[in-house]
Design a protein around this motif. Sequence first.
Motif, PDB file in Angstrom:
ATOM      1  N   ASN A 138       0.250   4.316   0.982  1.00  0.00           N
ATOM      2  CA  ASN A 138      -0.153   5.377   1.899  1.00  0.00           C
ATOM      3  C   ASN A 138       0.539   5.262   3.257  1.00  0.00           C
ATOM      4  OD1 ASN A 138      -2.318   6.665   0.221  1.00  0.00           O
ATOM      5  ND2 ASN A 138      -3.041   4.555   0.262  1.00  0.00           N
ATOM      6  N   TYR A 182      -7.018  -4.257   5.026  1.00  0.00           N
ATOM      7  CA  TYR A 182      -7.485  -5.294   4.103  1.00  0.00           C
ATOM      8  C   TYR A 182      -8.975  -5.208   3.769  1.00  0.00           C
ATOM      9  CZ  TYR A 182      -2.978  -6.772   5.817  1.00  0.00           C
ATOM     10  OH  TYR A 182      -1.659  -6.792   6.183  1.00  0.00           O
ATOM     11  N   ALA A 183      -9.670  -4.182   4.256  1.00  0.00           N
ATOM     12  CA  ALA A 183     -11.072  -4.012   3.883  1.00  0.00           C
ATOM     13  C   ALA A 183     -11.144  -3.682   2.395  1.00  0.00           C
ATOM     14  CB  ALA A 183     -11.699  -2.877   4.722  1.00  0.00           C
ATOM     15  N   PRO A 184     -12.195  -4.174   1.734  1.00  0.00           N
ATOM     16  CA  PRO A 184     -12.318  -3.859   0.296  1.00  0.00           C
ATOM     17  C   PRO A 184     -12.562  -2.363   0.090  1.00  0.00           C
ATOM     18  CG  PRO A 184     -14.232  -5.105   1.093  1.00  0.00           C
ATOM     19  CD  PRO A 184     -13.264  -5.008   2.230  1.00  0.00           C
ATOM     20  N   ARG A 185     -11.877  -1.817  -0.858  1.00  0.00           N
ATOM     21  CA  ARG A 185     -12.019  -0.397  -1.181  1.00  0.00           C
ATOM     22  C   ARG A 185     -12.453  -0.281  -2.631  1.00  0.00           C
ATOM     23  NH1 ARG A 185      -8.265  -0.268   2.906  1.00  0.00           N
ATOM     24  NH2 ARG A 185      -8.605   1.441   4.348  1.00  0.00           N
ATOM     25  N   GLY A 186     -13.356   0.644  -2.879  1.00  0.00           N
ATOM     26  CA  GLY A 186     -13.868   0.750  -4.242  1.00  0.00           C
ATOM     27  C   GLY A 186     -13.623   2.015  -4.926  1.00  0.00           C
ATOM     28  N   ASP A 239       0.849  -1.192   0.000  1.00  0.00           N
ATOM     29  CA  ASP A 239       0.000   0.000   0.000  1.00  0.00           C
ATOM     30  C   ASP A 239       0.887   1.245   0.000  1.00  0.00           C
ATOM     31  OD1 ASP A 239      -1.609   2.255   1.242  1.00  0.00           O
ATOM     32  OD2 ASP A 239      -3.143   0.698   1.106  1.00  0.00           O
ATOM     33  N   ARG A 253      -1.740   5.183   6.400  1.00  0.00           N
ATOM     34  CA  ARG A 253      -2.459   3.922   6.568  1.00  0.00           C
ATOM     35  C   ARG A 253      -1.526   2.841   7.107  1.00  0.00           C
ATOM     36  NH1 ARG A 253      -5.173   2.688   1.496  1.00  0.00           N
ATOM     37  NH2 ARG A 253      -6.780   4.046   2.337  1.00  0.00           N
ATOM     38  N   VAL A 283      -9.148  -4.166   9.378  1.00  0.00           N
ATOM     39  CA  VAL A 283     -10.071  -3.207   8.768  1.00  0.00           C
ATOM     40  C   VAL A 283      -9.302  -2.146   7.983  1.00  0.00           C
ATOM     41  CG1 VAL A 283     -11.777  -1.397   9.249  1.00  0.00           C
ATOM     42  CG2 VAL A 283     -11.911  -3.602  10.449  1.00  0.00           C
ATOM     43  N   ILE A 284      -8.286  -1.584   8.600  1.00  0.00           N
ATOM     44  CA  ILE A 284      -7.527  -0.510   7.951  1.00  0.00           C
ATOM     45  C   ILE A 284      -6.824  -0.995   6.688  1.00  0.00           C
ATOM     46  CG2 ILE A 284      -5.504   0.994   8.207  1.00  0.00           C
ATOM     47  CD1 ILE A 284      -6.330   1.285  11.191  1.00  0.00           C
TER      48      ILE A 284
END
Length: 110
Positions: free
Chosen positions: A58, A106-110, A56, A61, A103-104
């Motif tokens: 970021n 590996y949550a799916p982001r769209g 990632d 994050r 959550v921070i």
Amino acid sequence: MSVVRSLVLFLLAALAEIGGAWLVWQGWRESRGLWWVAAGVIALGCYGFVATFQPDPNFGRILAAYGGVFVAGSLAWGVVVDGFRPDRWDVAGALICLVGVAVIMYAPRG
């Protein structure tokens, strides 16, 4: 594969940071000498580089999620290295932190 890579990098970062801080603690507070402190400083420097290999891009994050890994890793280090016995609240807090990591990161982001 990137989740596995990310988890391995978090583990390496935890070993470097927590291990480095422990070495500094041992060298200074437990009077084991400046070589321990120096080894700790080197390990802490390695921690800073390990984070840059996270998939990632970021910074915020990565460091926010790593905070949860640090909490759980610090307790685990204490158990393995110092004979620390966490109570149920320590364990519950660490698990909450690890859920936050998931959550921070590996949550799916769209």
